[in-house]
Design an enzyme around this catalytic site. Structure first.
Site, PDB file in Angstrom:
ATOM      1  N   ARG A   1      65.951  25.119  53.259  1.00 31.70           N
ATOM      2  CA  ARG A   1      66.187  24.624  54.613  1.00 31.70           C
ATOM      3  C   ARG A   1      65.576  23.232  54.712  1.00 31.70           C
ATOM      4  O   ARG A   1      64.522  22.960  54.136  1.00 31.70           O
ATOM      5  CB  ARG A   1      65.539  25.542  55.662  1.00 31.70           C
ATOM      6  CG  ARG A   1      66.277  26.849  55.905  1.00 31.70           C
ATOM      7  CD  ARG A   1      67.562  26.611  56.689  1.00 31.70           C
ATOM      8  NE  ARG A   1      68.212  27.856  57.094  1.00 31.70           N
ATOM      9  CZ  ARG A   1      69.154  28.480  56.392  1.00 31.70           C
ATOM     10  NH1 ARG A   1      69.524  27.991  55.216  1.00 31.70           N
ATOM     11  NH2 ARG A   1      69.710  29.590  56.848  1.00 31.70           N
TER      12      ARG A   1
ATOM     13  N   GLU B   1      71.109  18.958  60.543  1.00 32.09           N
ATOM     14  CA  GLU B   1      72.487  18.972  60.046  1.00 32.09           C
ATOM     15  C   GLU B   1      73.495  19.076  61.188  1.00 32.09           C
ATOM     16  O   GLU B   1      73.237  19.776  62.160  1.00 32.09           O
ATOM     17  CB  GLU B   1      72.673  20.149  59.083  1.00 32.09           C
ATOM     18  CG  GLU B   1      71.779  20.068  57.853  1.00 32.09           C
ATOM     19  CD  GLU B   1      71.913  21.306  56.969  1.00 32.09           C
ATOM     20  OE1 GLU B   1      72.739  22.202  57.277  1.00 32.09           O
ATOM     21  OE2 GLU B   1      71.169  21.394  55.993  1.00 32.09           O
TER      22      GLU B   1
ATOM     23  N   HIS C   1      75.320  20.604  52.350  1.00 35.61           N
ATOM     24  CA  HIS C   1      75.026  22.040  52.526  1.00 35.61           C
ATOM     25  C   HIS C   1      76.190  22.889  51.991  1.00 35.61           C
ATOM     26  O   HIS C   1      76.824  23.653  52.723  1.00 35.61           O
ATOM     27  CB  HIS C   1      74.747  22.377  53.992  1.00 35.61           C
ATOM     28  CG  HIS C   1      73.923  23.639  54.141  1.00 35.61           C
ATOM     29  ND1 HIS C   1      73.078  23.855  55.200  1.00 35.61           N
ATOM     30  CD2 HIS C   1      73.822  24.754  53.370  1.00 35.61           C
ATOM     31  CE1 HIS C   1      72.498  25.037  55.067  1.00 35.61           C
ATOM     32  NE2 HIS C   1      72.933  25.600  53.960  1.00 35.61           N
TER      33      HIS C   1
END
Length: 312
Positions: free
Chosen positions: A231, A260, A278
């Site tokens: 993360r 994000e 991601h």
């Protein structure tokens, strides 16, 4: 009557289609007034199908007094306040294991791309530099290097297996030492000091917030690489950016970011950073398996049976 659920965000397409076919699904992401949306559905909604980073805390749970289960699409449940759910008797599920191998593939690719600088070499070629300026600069092998795995869980084990096949040595740190053939380091700073590549695979949440800080990066040093597939919150992002700009570490490979999809544009000009949007589990097969597990948990719950992957 189909059970009524709320889908929190636009998620995986086939999963969304199935959820809307099997349940009476209300789409939170299409609501212009979220407070009115919750009031409208409060007395009938029994489940949340969660996608993405939206926080689901006690305040949200209290808006839905009939809520029985929160079924998350993904392994990480740091956006869900588990203690709040526990005190209210709400089940929380996630989608572990089905994505281990795909995420491990991504991690190995990110390690290779970061250390060998393959994306930068492709840009060099596409820019006409091979013919104009000669061969691309030499990089360094990953074979013989030490990979420090911060978070040796199921995904970490799968990554370590791949790294060993590439000739890397493995060390690790967890909150609790486990039965493992790999050497254990007592804290992240020591792990970083003993590693050429520090790989972050920990869960997100308050306990790991900014776990990778200046002390850890100092221990990694100017010849060390940081790779993060966990993360964005686990890394002190402004500090990392400064260390890359000042070349106080050799490079970084990042698949995750703090806010994000908004990535600090300062990262884009760095020659010592490899950036993925991601994509750790982003394959057709894996996303389908994740969605199938999310749906199965909801089906089992509403059939009065135990769910498959209960977090609490």
């Amino acid at each position: 009557m189909k059970p009524e659920i709320i889908i929190t965000a636009r998620g995986h397409g086939d999963t969304m289609t199935t959820l809307q076919a099997e349940f009476t699904a209300h789409l939170l992401h299409e609501a212009s007034d979220k407070n009115a949306f919750f009031r409208q559905h409060a007395e009938k909604v029994r489940a949340l199908a969660t996608f993405g980073p939206m926080a689901v805390d006690g305040k949200v749970m209290d808006l839905l007094p009939k809520l029985e289960i929160i079924a998350n699409f993904g392994v990480g449940v740091d956006a869900i306040k588990l203690e709040d759910a526990k005190t209210r008797g709400i089940i929380v599920t996630n989608t572990p294991d089905v994505l281990n191998e795909t995420v491990a593939d991504t991690a190995l690719a990110l390690i290779l791309n970061t250390v060998r600088r393959f994306p930068q070499s492709e840009q060099y070629l596409r820019g006409g530099n091979w013919a104009a300026r000669g061969a691309y600069a030499l990089t360094t092998d990953i074979g013989g290097k030490t990979l420090g795995v911060l978070g040796l869980g199921r995904i970490g084990e799968a990554i370590a297996k791949r790294a060993v096949a590439c000739g890397m040595k493995i060390r690790y740190h967890n909150r609790r030492r486990k039965d493992s053939p790999y050497p254990y380091d007592p804290d992240p700073v020591t792990l970083a000091k003993n590693s050429n590549v520090l790989l972050v695979v920990t869960p997100g949440g308050p306990e790991t917030n900014k776990l990778i800080n200046a002390k850890v990066l100092d221990a990694l040093g100017p010849r060390g690489y940081l790779v993060n597939i966990a993360r964005g919150s686990v890394v002190d992002e402004p500090v990392l950016l400064r260390y890359l700009q000042e070349k106080r570490i050799a490079g970084a490979g990042l698949d995750v970011f703090v806010d994000e999809p908004r990535v600090p544009p300062e990262f884009f000009s760095l020659e010592n950073a490899v950036l993925f949007p991601h994509v750790g589990s982003a394959t057709v097969e894996t996303r389908k398996a994740m969605g199938d597990l999310q749906i199965e948990n909801l089906r089992l719950h509403f059939a009065g049976k135990p769910v498959r992957t209960r977090v609490i």
